[in-house]
Design an enzyme around this catalytic site. Structure first.
Site, PDB file in Angstrom:
ATOM      1  CB  SER A  90      37.060  26.833  54.393  1.00 48.15           C
ATOM      2  OG  SER A  90      37.607  25.529  54.541  1.00 48.15           O
TER       3      SER A  90
ATOM      4  CG  ASN B 129      49.188  22.483  56.917  1.00 47.51           C
ATOM      5  OD1 ASN B 129      47.991  22.703  57.076  1.00 47.51           O
ATOM      6  ND2 ASN B 129      50.066  22.555  57.902  1.00 47.51           N
TER       7      ASN B 129
ATOM      8  CB  THR C 259      46.775  61.982  22.047  1.00 45.32           C
ATOM      9  OG1 THR C 259      46.707  63.276  21.444  1.00 45.32           O
ATOM     10  CG2 THR C 259      47.460  61.026  21.070  1.00 45.32           C
ATOM     11  CG  HIS C 260      45.980  64.705  25.568  1.00 40.32           C
ATOM     12  ND1 HIS C 260      46.716  64.793  26.738  1.00 40.32           N
ATOM     13  CD2 HIS C 260      46.884  64.694  24.555  1.00 40.32           C
ATOM     14  CE1 HIS C 260      48.005  64.868  26.436  1.00 40.32           C
ATOM     15  NE2 HIS C 260      48.140  64.794  25.113  1.00 40.32           N
TER      16      HIS C 260
ATOM     17  CB  SER D  57      15.869  53.383  30.087  1.00 41.89           C
ATOM     18  OG  SER D  57      15.092  54.149  30.999  1.00 41.89           O
TER      19      SER D  57
ATOM     20  CE  LYS E 226      19.924  56.200  28.119  1.00 42.93           C
ATOM     21  NZ  LYS E 226      19.874  56.712  29.487  1.00 42.93           N
TER      22      LYS E 226
ATOM     23  CG  ASN F  48      20.976  52.471  29.027  1.00 41.48           C
ATOM     24  OD1 ASN F  48      21.216  53.510  28.421  1.00 41.48           O
ATOM     25  ND2 ASN F  48      20.010  52.349  29.910  1.00 41.48           N
TER      26      ASN F  48
ATOM     27  CD  GLU G  93      26.915  51.601  31.667  1.00 38.17           C
ATOM     28  OE1 GLU G  93      26.843  52.740  32.106  1.00 38.17           O
ATOM     29  OE2 GLU G  93      25.905  50.925  31.404  1.00 38.17           O
TER      30      GLU G  93
ATOM     31  CE1 TYR H  81      46.992  26.575  55.543  1.00 35.23           C
ATOM     32  CE2 TYR H  81      46.739  26.280  57.913  1.00 35.23           C
ATOM     33  CZ  TYR H  81      46.193  26.505  56.663  1.00 35.23           C
ATOM     34  OH  TYR H  81      44.834  26.669  56.542  1.00 35.23           O
TER      35      TYR H  81
ATOM     36  CD  GLN I 238      39.579  27.927  56.185  1.00 31.37           C
ATOM     37  OE1 GLN I 238      39.958  26.782  56.391  1.00 31.37           O
ATOM     38  NE2 GLN I 238      38.677  28.536  56.946  1.00 31.37           N
TER      39      GLN I 238
HETATM   40  N1  ARG Z   1      40.733  24.558  55.029  1.00 30.12           N
HETATM   41  C1  ARG Z   1      42.127  24.778  55.198  1.00 30.12           C
HETATM   42  C2  ARG Z   1      42.610  25.872  54.265  1.00 30.12           C
HETATM   43  O1  ARG Z   1      41.945  26.163  53.346  1.00 30.12           O
HETATM   44  C3  ARG Z   1      42.889  23.529  54.931  1.00 30.12           C
HETATM   45  C4  ARG Z   1      44.191  23.450  55.636  1.00 30.12           C
HETATM   46  C5  ARG Z   1      43.964  23.306  57.094  1.00 30.12           C
HETATM   47  N2  ARG Z   1      45.176  23.044  57.799  1.00 30.12           N
HETATM   48  C6  ARG Z   1      45.261  23.144  59.109  1.00 30.12           C
HETATM   49  N3  ARG Z   1      46.413  22.914  59.640  1.00 30.12           N
HETATM   50  N4  ARG Z   1      44.249  23.459  59.856  1.00 30.12           N
HETATM   51  O2  ARG Z   1      43.644  26.429  54.430  1.00 30.12           O
END
Ligand code: ARG
Length: 465
Positions: A24, A111, A156-157, A278, A284, A286, A291, A318, A323
Site C-alpha cells: 500500500s 492494526n 420552482t420546477h 473553445s 465561446k 465555457n 461543470e 482487523y 487497507q
Molecule cells: N497497510 C495496512 C493497512 O493499511 C496496515 C495494517 C496492516 N496490518 C496487518 N495485520 N497486516 O491496513
C-alpha cells in the site's frame, strides 16, 4: 529474501503478484507525517512508563526526527517490498539507530497504528475542508450583501415562480454550507478518540498508558474497546458521508452557475480566470470549472459507497480489506478541497447582470401571487377565490401578450369590479420582493441584515478573503 519485518516463519519471499496486491506504500506514504507523529507519541509513552529505557526512547525519537527531515527533503527511499508506510519508517529507523529500533513496536501492532494514523489524517483534512467551506460562505455572503436588492426570478420546477433577490439566493447556499460544516464538525468530534494501544486486537500485557498517548496526539480520550478500535472505520465513512452531501451542494451551485452564465439566461458572467474557450468556436466562454465541480460529486459519493461496501461484511477485528479504505478517502477529500477552492473563486469573481435578472423577474406573470394576495388583503376575498380570479387575469394578459402591470385597469376590473389602481403598486417585481419581510423571506432589508450577520460571524471565526 523474506520480509525482514514479519518473515521469521517464512522460508521464501512472496511472489511478485503477492507484493503488488499487498503493498500500500504507493498511496499510504501520504500518512508519513502522522505515522511519525504517532510513533513519537508511542515511544515517549514507552519511555515514561519504563517499558523502554529513557535513553532508548531518546535514540528512537531522534531517529524518527531524522526520518521526518529525510521525507520532507525528498531523500527518503520508499520501498514496495516493505509494504506500507509503517514498515518503511521502521525499517529506515533500524538503519539509522540500529537494533534498538525494534523496541518501538513494543505493545503496538500495525492494526492500531494504521487506525491512529488514519484518524489523525482525516482529522486534519476535516479542518482544511471546514475552513474551505467557511471561505466559500464568506464569498457568498459578500455577494449577498452587494446584491441584497438585486431582483431575479425565483424558480420552482425551473419555471419562473416569484421575484426574489440574488442576495437571498446566495444566502440559501450559505445556510447549506453551514449545515455541511456542522456535519464535519460532528464527525471530527466523534472521531477524536485514540485507538493507539489497542495493539493487534486484544490490548497488551505491557503496562502502557493510553491516556498519555491520547493526550500527546490531541485526542479527547482513548477508545474504550480494543476490538472495536482496530476494526472501526466509521470516522472515515462519516467524513465521506458529510463530503458527499457537501459535494451535492457544490454541484447544485455549480449547475446554477452553468445556467446563469449561459447565453439563454445571461444572469451572470464568469471571470476570464474561471472560464475556458473553445478550440473551434471562437465566441465561446465555457464554465468548465463549474461543470467539473458538478462532476466530482460522482467520485466523492462513489468513494462513500466504495468504503461502505468494503466494510459491510467484515467480521471483527482487523482484516486486510481495510487497507482499501485509504484511496477512496484520499481521492474524495482531494476532490472536495479542489472543488471548494474553484467554486469560491468563481463566486468571488462572478459579475451579476442585474438588468437581465430584473427583466426576467418581471416576465412570466411572476407577480401573480402578489395580485391574489392584494385581493385577499384589500377585498377580503378568500385566497382560493382570489387565486381563481387572478388565474383569469393571467389568461387574459397572456392572450393580449402583456405583462400584468401593463394590463389596463378596466381589464382587471372585468375580472373583479372592486379592483382599484392601487393594485399596480404590488405588480412590480421589486415591490413584490420588498414586501416579503416575513422571517426568512426575500425582502432586501432581510437579506442585508442576514448577509451582515453572516459576514460578522465568519470574520469572528477568523475567515478572511
Ligand atoms: N497497510 C495496512 C493497512 O493499511 C496496515 C495494517 C496492516 N496490518 C496487518 N495485520 N497486516 O491496513
Amino acid at each position: 529474501m523474506t520480509n525482514t519485518m514479519w518473515g521469521g516463519r517464512f522460508a521464501s519471499s512472496p511472489s511478485e503478484i503477492m507484493e503488488e496486491i499487498n503493498a500500500s506504500i504507493d498511496f499510504d506514504k501520504r500518512l508519513w507525517r502522522h505515522d511519525i507523529e504517532a510513533s513519537k507519541a508511542h515511544v515517549a509513552m514507552l519511555g515514561a512508563t519504563g517499558i523502554v529505557t529513557p535513553s532508548d526512547a531518546a535514540k528512537i525519537t531522534k531517529g524518527l526526527d531524522q526520518i521526518l527531515v529525510e521525507i520532507e527533503g525528498g531523500t527518503f527511499k520508499f520501498s514496495r517490498a516493505l509494504e506500507d508506510i509503517h514498515l518503511n519508517v521502521e525499517n529506515r529507523l533500524k538503519e539509522i539507530v540500529g537494533p534498538v529500533a525494534g523496541k518501538l513496536h513494543t505493545a503496538r501492532s500495525r492494526n492500531d497504528q494504521v487506525a491512529t494514523d488514519f484518524r489523525l489524517y482525516v482529522r486534519d483534512e476535516i479542518g482544511v475542508i471546514e475552513a474551505g467551506l467557511a471561505q466559500l460562505q464568506l464569498a457568498l455572503a459578500t455577494q449577498a450583501l452587494e446584491h441584497a436588492a438585486t431582483i431575479m426570478p425565483g424558480f420552482t420546477h425551473l419555471q419562473t415562480a416569484q421575484p426574489v433577490t440574488f442576495g437571498h439566493h446566495c444566502l440559501a447556499y450559505v445556510e447549506m454550507f453551514a449545515r455541511d460544516r456542522g456535519r464535519f464538525a460532528d464527525a471530527a468530534k466523534r472521531l477524536n478518540e485514540c485507538p493507539l494501544g489497542s495493539a493487534a486486537l486484544a490490548g497488551t500485557s505491557f503496562p502502557i498508558d493510553r491516556r498519555h498517548t491520547a493526550k500527546a496526539l490531541r485526542f479527547d480520550r482513548p477508545t474504550a474497546n480494543s476490538l472495536d478500535s482496530v476494526s472501526d472505520r466509521d470516522f472515515a465513512l462519516e467524513t465521506l458521508a458529510a463530503a458527499s452531501i457537501a459535494a451535492m451542494h457544490l454541484s447544485r451551485l455549480s449547475e446554477e452557475i452553468v445556467l446563469w452564465t449561459s447565453p439563454q439566461f445571461r444572469f451572470a458572467r464568469l471571470s476570464d480566470a474561471f472560464s475556458t474557450g473553445s478550440s473551434i468556436m471562437p465566441q465561446k466562454r465555457n464554465p468548465d470549472a463549474a461543470e467539473l465541480v458538478r462532476a466530482k460529486t460522482g467520485r466523492i459519493a462513489g468513494a462513500f459507497q466504495a468504503l461502505l461496501m468494503v466494510m459491510k461484511g467484515l467480521p471483527l477485528a482487523y482484516a486486510k480489506d481495510m487497507q482499501e479504505d485509504k484511496e477512496p478517502v484520499f481521492d474524495a477529500l482531494d476532490a472536495l478541497k479542489l472543488g471548494l477552492s474553484a467554486l469560491t473563486g468563481m463566486v468571488s469573481d462572478l459579475v451579476v447582470n442585474a438588468k437581465a435578472m430584473k427583466k426576467a423577474a418581471g416576465s412570466e406573470f411572476s407577480t401573480a401571487t402578489d395580485l391574489a394576495d392584494w385581493l385577499v388583503r384589500n377585498l377580503a376575498i378568500p385566497f382560493r377565490e382570489a387565486h381563481h380570479i387572478t388565474g383569469a387575469i393571467v389568461a387574459l394578459a397572456e392572450k393580449k401578450g402583456l405583462d400584468l402591470k401593463k394590463l389596463p385597469l378596466s381589464d382587471l376590473q372585468g375580472a373583479e369590479p372592486r379592483i382599484t389602481a392601487d393594485v399596480f403598486g404590488v405588480l412590480d417585481p421589486a415591490s413584490s420582493a420588498k414586501s416579503r419581510t416575513s422571517l426568512g423571506g426575500t425582502a432586501p432589508s432581510n437579506v442585508r441584515r442576514e448577509a451582515k450577520r453572516w459576514i460578522k460571524r465568519l470574520e469572528k471565526d477568523g475567515v478572511s478573503r
